[in-house]
Every structure is written in structure tokens, then in C-alpha cells.
Design a protein around this motif. Structure first.
Motif, PDB file in Angstrom:
ATOM      1  N   PRO A 263       0.833  -1.194   0.000  1.00 38.59           N
ATOM      2  CA  PRO A 263       0.000   0.000   0.000  1.00 38.59           C
ATOM      3  C   PRO A 263       0.874   1.253   0.000  1.00 38.59           C
ATOM      4  CG  PRO A 263      -0.466  -1.435   1.901  1.00 38.59           C
ATOM      5  CD  PRO A 263       0.815  -1.882   1.310  1.00 38.59           C
ATOM      6  N   ASP A 304       3.581   1.558   3.056  1.00 40.51           N
ATOM      7  CA  ASP A 304       3.427   0.762   4.279  1.00 40.51           C
ATOM      8  C   ASP A 304       4.362  -0.439   4.141  1.00 40.51           C
ATOM      9  OD1 ASP A 304       0.979   2.431   4.420  1.00 40.51           O
ATOM     10  OD2 ASP A 304       0.520   1.132   6.105  1.00 40.51           O
ATOM     11  N   SER A 305       4.920  -0.884   5.251  1.00 42.71           N
ATOM     12  CA  SER A 305       5.991  -1.883   5.167  1.00 42.71           C
ATOM     13  C   SER A 305       5.485  -3.247   4.717  1.00 42.71           C
ATOM     14  CB  SER A 305       6.691  -2.014   6.518  1.00 42.71           C
ATOM     15  OG  SER A 305       5.807  -2.585   7.460  1.00 42.71           O
ATOM     16  N   TYR A 306       4.223  -3.568   5.037  1.00 42.21           N
ATOM     17  CA  TYR A 306       3.742  -4.926   4.748  1.00 42.21           C
ATOM     18  C   TYR A 306       3.177  -5.027   3.337  1.00 42.21           C
ATOM     19  CZ  TYR A 306      -0.433  -2.522   6.555  1.00 42.21           C
ATOM     20  OH  TYR A 306      -1.432  -1.616   6.798  1.00 42.21           O
ATOM     21  N   ALA A 307       3.191  -6.237   2.787  1.00 40.10           N
ATOM     22  CA  ALA A 307       2.593  -6.487   1.487  1.00 40.10           C
ATOM     23  C   ALA A 307       1.086  -6.307   1.594  1.00 40.10           C
ATOM     24  CB  ALA A 307       2.924  -7.898   1.021  1.00 40.10           C
ATOM     25  N   GLY A 308       0.451  -5.749   0.571  1.00 40.75           N
ATOM     26  CA  GLY A 308      -0.987  -5.547   0.651  1.00 40.75           C
ATOM     27  C   GLY A 308      -1.598  -5.155  -0.678  1.00 40.75           C
ATOM     28  N   GLY A 313      -3.899   1.701   3.853  1.00 48.68           N
ATOM     29  CA  GLY A 313      -2.757   1.375   4.703  1.00 48.68           C
ATOM     30  C   GLY A 313      -3.059   1.755   6.137  1.00 48.68           C
ATOM     31  N   SER A 314      -2.004   1.892   6.927  1.00 46.93           N
ATOM     32  CA  SER A 314      -2.185   2.158   8.356  1.00 46.93           C
ATOM     33  C   SER A 314      -2.083   3.656   8.647  1.00 46.93           C
ATOM     34  CB  SER A 314      -1.122   1.413   9.158  1.00 46.93           C
ATOM     35  OG  SER A 314      -1.299   0.028   9.007  1.00 46.93           O
TER      36      SER A 314
ATOM     37  N   MET B   1      -4.161   0.991  11.867  1.00 50.40           N
ATOM     38  CA  MET B   1      -3.138   0.295  12.679  1.00 50.40           C
ATOM     39  C   MET B   1      -3.526  -1.169  12.846  1.00 50.40           C
ATOM     40  SD  MET B   1      -0.349   1.008  14.696  1.00 50.40           S
ATOM     41  CE  MET B   1      -0.423   2.593  15.553  1.00 50.40           C
ATOM     42  N   GLU B  14       0.889  -2.459  15.667  1.00 50.83           N
ATOM     43  CA  GLU B  14       1.764  -2.676  14.516  1.00 50.83           C
ATOM     44  C   GLU B  14       3.073  -1.888  14.606  1.00 50.83           C
ATOM     45  OE1 GLU B  14      -0.233  -1.183  11.054  1.00 50.83           O
ATOM     46  OE2 GLU B  14       1.665  -0.715  10.098  1.00 50.83           O
ATOM     47  N   TYR B  19       8.334  -5.640   9.412  1.00 51.97           N
ATOM     48  CA  TYR B  19       7.879  -6.648   8.457  1.00 51.97           C
ATOM     49  C   TYR B  19       9.084  -7.323   7.813  1.00 51.97           C
ATOM     50  CZ  TYR B  19       5.325  -8.532   4.422  1.00 51.97           C
ATOM     51  OH  TYR B  19       4.778  -9.344   3.479  1.00 51.97           O
ATOM     52  N   TRP B  56       7.530 -11.673  10.606  1.00 49.88           N
ATOM     53  CA  TRP B  56       7.483 -10.416  11.347  1.00 49.88           C
ATOM     54  C   TRP B  56       8.523 -10.486  12.464  1.00 49.88           C
ATOM     55  CZ3 TRP B  56       4.323  -6.110  10.438  1.00 49.88           C
ATOM     56  CH2 TRP B  56       3.318  -6.274   9.463  1.00 49.88           C
ATOM     57  N   ARG B  70      -1.443 -13.962   6.879  1.00 48.21           N
ATOM     58  CA  ARG B  70      -2.261 -12.750   6.859  1.00 48.21           C
ATOM     59  C   ARG B  70      -2.894 -12.652   5.475  1.00 48.21           C
ATOM     60  NH1 ARG B  70      -1.153  -7.332   5.378  1.00 48.21           N
ATOM     61  NH2 ARG B  70       0.769  -8.179   4.547  1.00 48.21           N
ATOM     62  N   THR B  72      -3.692 -10.605   2.393  1.00 49.11           N
ATOM     63  CA  THR B  72      -3.130  -9.366   1.853  1.00 49.11           C
ATOM     64  C   THR B  72      -4.199  -8.464   1.239  1.00 49.11           C
ATOM     65  OG1 THR B  72      -2.641 -10.441  -0.267  1.00 49.11           O
ATOM     66  CG2 THR B  72      -0.868 -10.390   1.364  1.00 49.11           C
ATOM     67  N   TYR B  75      -6.072  -7.610   5.143  1.00 52.96           N
ATOM     68  CA  TYR B  75      -5.005  -7.471   6.155  1.00 52.96           C
ATOM     69  C   TYR B  75      -5.274  -8.225   7.455  1.00 52.96           C
ATOM     70  CZ  TYR B  75      -3.788  -3.562   3.024  1.00 52.96           C
ATOM     71  OH  TYR B  75      -3.500  -2.798   1.927  1.00 52.96           O
TER      72      TYR B  75
END
Lengths: 421, 93
Positions: A263, A304-308, A313-314, B1, B14, B19, B56, B70, B72, B75
């Protein structure tokens, strides 16, 4: 089917249409039913896909082209970016690609007869630490050696151009200098997609919205077409230009890509009177800001650091970049935010794009632009159209092949491209 | 979050986590692997749209690594499990 005449957009046509209350404008593009066969299928009607179709028609005379779009035209990252256009990349390969794009931007409104409001108001990339200053100077010099306009500005120069930026030495991360590219700027992203769509349609390209590709058909190692929610469409050449969803399309063809989808968020403030007449980016405090013609401040930062794949995002990422903007521009501290959104960006390991043939004959991928694809819209389409038309890359995009991940000849722009990716 | 359930510390915000990308990527033997296999190990990813096994690190907590499954798209976390274990739920391919 090709070369439909479109009304010319001009001050005169605006006046004459105004006489009849603007009721008689042509539609900007058709919405044709898909035919069963085309010479080329482009998957994805974002800026890059539409630019590819436009240049296939305009530069290579290939007009029997379909652009398939699962949603609506320009509704993905083309309408979600922060509209910054620049070419001050460190590596020579990147300079060639992004500056080709910038040169095309400079004539694009005239070329497609659609005002995309390209505004060369310059882009600052600020330096906040001695290390930042060194890498900024290195990049400025590398840009100049590659024929790209770049200037190094001291804090006094920056304050002279942006009087209210916080150049206090007491700041948490004081501004020690910055690069400035005068030819860089912003463009109206929706108008870019609409103008390219109109110009491609005029030249005979079928733009088919609400048509999701669900499979890629092959005969052995050759591509033969695609399965879609509106039936099978055949073509000997398929170009995939779908940004964040490129891995999903690759999987349909049994391929795997060196891509992670993340994201990327942005937001705009309430509109205010003109206050910021350039684009300001900072890698160190990590935020960037410009002001749209409507008066909104347009702001963003990194992924955002995570894949999505969620197009959101956050909130903590927004909080971080708004803190960075406020650090640079204390004057903005009372601004209220109007909208906030996310897109799905396709991040490559070297932060450089992939514009490449694949192991499957007739299947081409244009992806990996990550957080910086908008600036490359016309250049990406121009080289990708060449790659599809000639079945070989143009010298400009030859370094951006998939093979580079096997040979190790990466085009490393992580952190070197003036902003973190 | 996101709220992430560290297997050792329980649910935390988070912002305490880093990650680590796709999980269960085995390093080929550099002595015998060819360039293609090495490139796939280094760079090529499944990048799935759906249930994704990923790593993580509880960077601002116990600083230990763990795996998670998770989605994607929305989320939502479906499982957390220790490094070295197989995913407890079916992941997308």
C-alpha cells in the motif's frame, strides 16, 4: 476503423460550444464492445497502458489495439498518485528513461490536444544531514553529467524561494541544503489519462472498461490472447501494464516476478490560497508536499511496510509524514485534511521498473514502478510501445529487462533517486 | 493500525513490529545453485493476493522473529506461528 475525427479542443471550440450551453460536445472516447481479435491487447487502462496504446498507434501505426480495464479508466494508481514529475535520478540508465519521459511531458498536451496542466514549477529534494548533503551533491553532479538540469541550493537559496519553510538551525532535522530541478513539476493526473484515452481512441484503439482479464491463453510458449469477464479475446501480442496486480497476471501465465505489492498512501488538505509554488520532497524526515491548482496541499511519503492489495494502509504512516511536513512547514500546522487514500504499488528489489519481454513469445510486462510511476507515464508508454511493436526493447529500456535479476545488472535506485522508495 | 499477536508477548500495535517479507524461502546451496535459482531465492516472490505466509519481527518488544498468515486483501491475521513451523492454515499459491 482508425482515424476517427475528434473535435479539436481550442479556445474557439470552447466559445462556440458555450453558445449552445455545452450540450453538443462529442464523447471523449467510445465504449465499444470487445471484438474477438486484435493485433495487440494492453491489459490495464491506467496512464502507462493508455500511453502504450497511444504510442503504438501514433508512432508505429498499430491501431488494431484493445485496452482492457477491469474497473474504470484511470481509476487505479493513475488517479491516486501525488502527480509529481521529475527526472533527477542517479543512475545513467534511469536518467535516460525518466528524462525521455520528461521531454515527452513537455509536448504532451499539444500532442494529444488535451490540456493535462503540466506545470514545470520545479522540485526540491532537501538534505538534512551531512551525509544527505554529500549524496545530494553527488546526484546533482551525476544529473548534470547526464544533461539533466539540476542545481544545488543552500538554505539561504531555499528560504529565498520558499520564505516560510523552516530553515532554522534549531530544527530537529535542520535543512542544510537541497537539489532543485527547474524542469520538474506536476501534472493533472486524471487529465493525463483522459487525454491519452481520447487520443488513442481517435486513432482507432478500443478502450474496453469493466472488462477484467481472468486468464492468459497460450499455445505452447506463445501467447494467443486472454480470457475476460466479457469473453475470450485473441491477440498474438499481450502487454500487461497493471502496476500492483502484475504478480496476479503473471501467475495466470505461469510466471513469477521479482515484485512485492505494497500500500502507498497520500492525502490532501482543505483548499487554501496559493502558498507553495514548487514541490518539496524530503527523504530524511520523509514527506513531500505540493499545492494543486485547486489550492489543496497534496502530501505523501513512503509505502506501508507490509505487502498488501487492499488500497489502504495504516494511519500511523500518515501521522508520520504529516509530522514531517509540519516540521518543514510550521505554517501548515492548523491545516485540516480533506481526503486520504491508498493505492497498490509494485515494488521491485532495485526500485527500478521492469519493461521487458518474457519467456512467453508475445507476452510483455511493464511493472515495478513502485512509488514513482506517474512521472514516467509518457516515457514508459513510448518505450513499451516500441518493445511490443518491434518485439525487442528500445535501447532506453533494454537495461530494465527481467533478466537483470538473474545476471545481477540491477539499476539500483534505492535511496539514490532523491527520495526513499 | 494493525494489531499483531506476538506469540511471546500477545497482542501489540503494529508500530512495535518490523515486516520481514515472504516466509519459507529456502536458501539454495550457493556451491551447486545456478544463477536462476539464486535470483529466485534473492528476488522473485509469490506476492499472493490472499492468504500470505510472512515473517514479522517484534522489533520494539521481545525482538524475536515469528511467522504469520495474513490476508493481503483485508489485512486480517489468520495465524501466528514459530519460525521453522509449517503454516497452520492453507495459504494461497
Amino acid at each position: 476503423m482508425s482515424n476517427r475525427r475528434r473535435q479539436n479542443y481550442s479556445a474557439f471550440s470552447l466559445f462556440t460550444q458555450g453558445m449552445s450551453h455545452h450540450k453538443h460536445w462529442q464523447k471523449a472516447w467510445r465504449s465499444p464492445e470487445p471484438r474477438s481479435h486484435y493485433d495487440v491487447i494492453i491489459v490495464g487502462a491506467g496512464g502507462h497502458g493508455l500511453a502504450t496504446a497511444f504510442y503504438l498507434a501514433a508512432e508505429h501505426g498499430i491501431t488494431n489495439v484493445a485496452v482492457l480495464e477491469k474497473g474504470w479508466l484511470g481509476g487505479g494508481n493513475t488517479g491516486r498518485n501525488t502527480t509529481i514529475v521529475r527526472s533527477n535520478y542517479l543512475q545513467t540508465e534511469s536518467s535516460d528513461l525518466y528524462d525521455k519521459s520528461l521531454q515527452l511531458w513537455e509536448g504532451l498536451s499539444q500532442h494529444v490536444n488535451y490540456n493535462n496542466m503540466f506545470s514545470q514549477r520545479g522540485v526540491y529534494n532537501l538534505a538534512h544531514t551531512p551525509g544527505d548533503v554529500r549524496t545530494t551533491l553527488r546526484r546533482v553532479n551525476a544529473n548534470r553529467l547526464n544533461g539533466i538540469d539540476a542545481e544545488y541550493h543552500t538554505p539561504a537559496d531555499i528560504r529565498a524561494n520558499i520564505p516560510y519553510i523552516n530553515t532554522s538551525p534549531d530544527a530537529r532535522y535542520p535543512i542544510l541544503g537541497g537539489s532543485f530541478q527547474p524542469r520538474a513539476g506536476v501534472a493533472r493526473h486524471d487529465a493525463v489519462a483522459w487525454g491519452l484515452a481520447r487520443a488513442a481512441d481517435e486513432r482507432g484503439v478500443d478502450i474496453i472498461q469493466d472488462c477484467e482479464v481472468t486468464g492468459i491463453n497460450r499455445d505452447g510458449s506463445r501467447v494467443t490472447g486472454v480470457e475476460t469477464t466479457r469473453g475470450t479475446i485473441n491477440a498474438p501480442k499481450v502487454g500487461v501494464v497493471v502496476a500492483g496486480h502484475c504478480s496476479v497476471l503473471a501467475e495466470m501465465a505461469g510466471l513469477k516476478l521479482p515484485i512485492e505489492s505494497h500500500p502507498l498512501q497520500a492525502c490532501v488538505s482543505e483548499p487554501v490560497k496559493p502558498v507553495l509554488n514548487t514541490v518539496v520532497m524530503s527523504n530524511q524526515v520523509h514527506g513531500y508536499c505540493s499545492q494543486s491548482d485547486k489550492g489543496e496541499l497534496v502530501m505523501g511519503a513512503g509505502i506501508d511496510s507490509y505487502a498488501g492489495y487492499g488500497q489502504r494502509g495504516s494511519p500511523r504512516v500518515i501521522e508520520n509524514f504529516l509530522a514531517a511536513i509540519k516540521e518543514m512547514f510550521p505554517i501548515f500546522s492548523r491545516m485540516r485534511m480533506l481526503r486520504q487514500w491508498g493505492g497498490v504499488v509494485d515494488v521491485a528489489p532495485d526500485a527500478s521498473p521492469i519493461l521487458s519481454k518474457t519467456d512467453i513469445q508475445g507476452l510483455y510486462f511493464n511493472c515495478g514502478w513502485g512509488t514513482g510511476g506517474f512521472k514516467a507515464t509518457p516515457g514508459s508508454g513510448w518505450v513499451f510501445a516500441h518493445t511490443i511493436a518491434k518485439d525487442e526493447p528500445h535501447p532506453i529500456n533494454a537495461p530494465f529487462s527481467l533478466e537483470r535479476f538473474v545476471t545481477g545488472r540491477l539499476v539500483d535506485e534505492h535511496g539514490a533517486a532523491a527520495v526513499a522508495h | 493500525m494493525l494489531e499483531i499477536k506476538c506469540p511471546w508477548c500477545g497482542p501489540r500495535d503494529e508500530s512495535e513490529f518490523a515486516y520481514g517479507g515472504e516466509a519459507h524461502i529456502n536458501r539454495p546451496d550457493p556451491e551447486t545453485s545456478d544463477d536462476l535459482a539464486w535470483a529466485h531465492y534473492l528476488y522473485f516472490r509469490d506476492n499472493v493476493q490472499g492468504l500470505h505466509a510472512e515473517r514479522w519481527n517484534h522489533a520494539y518488544g521481545c525482538r524475536r522473529w515469528f511467522n504469520a498468515v495474513r490476508d493481503t486483501v483485508n489485512y486480517r491475521f489468520h495465524a501466528v506461528y514459530e519460525i521453522g513451523e509449517d503454516p497452520p492454515v492453507e495459504v494461497a499459491k
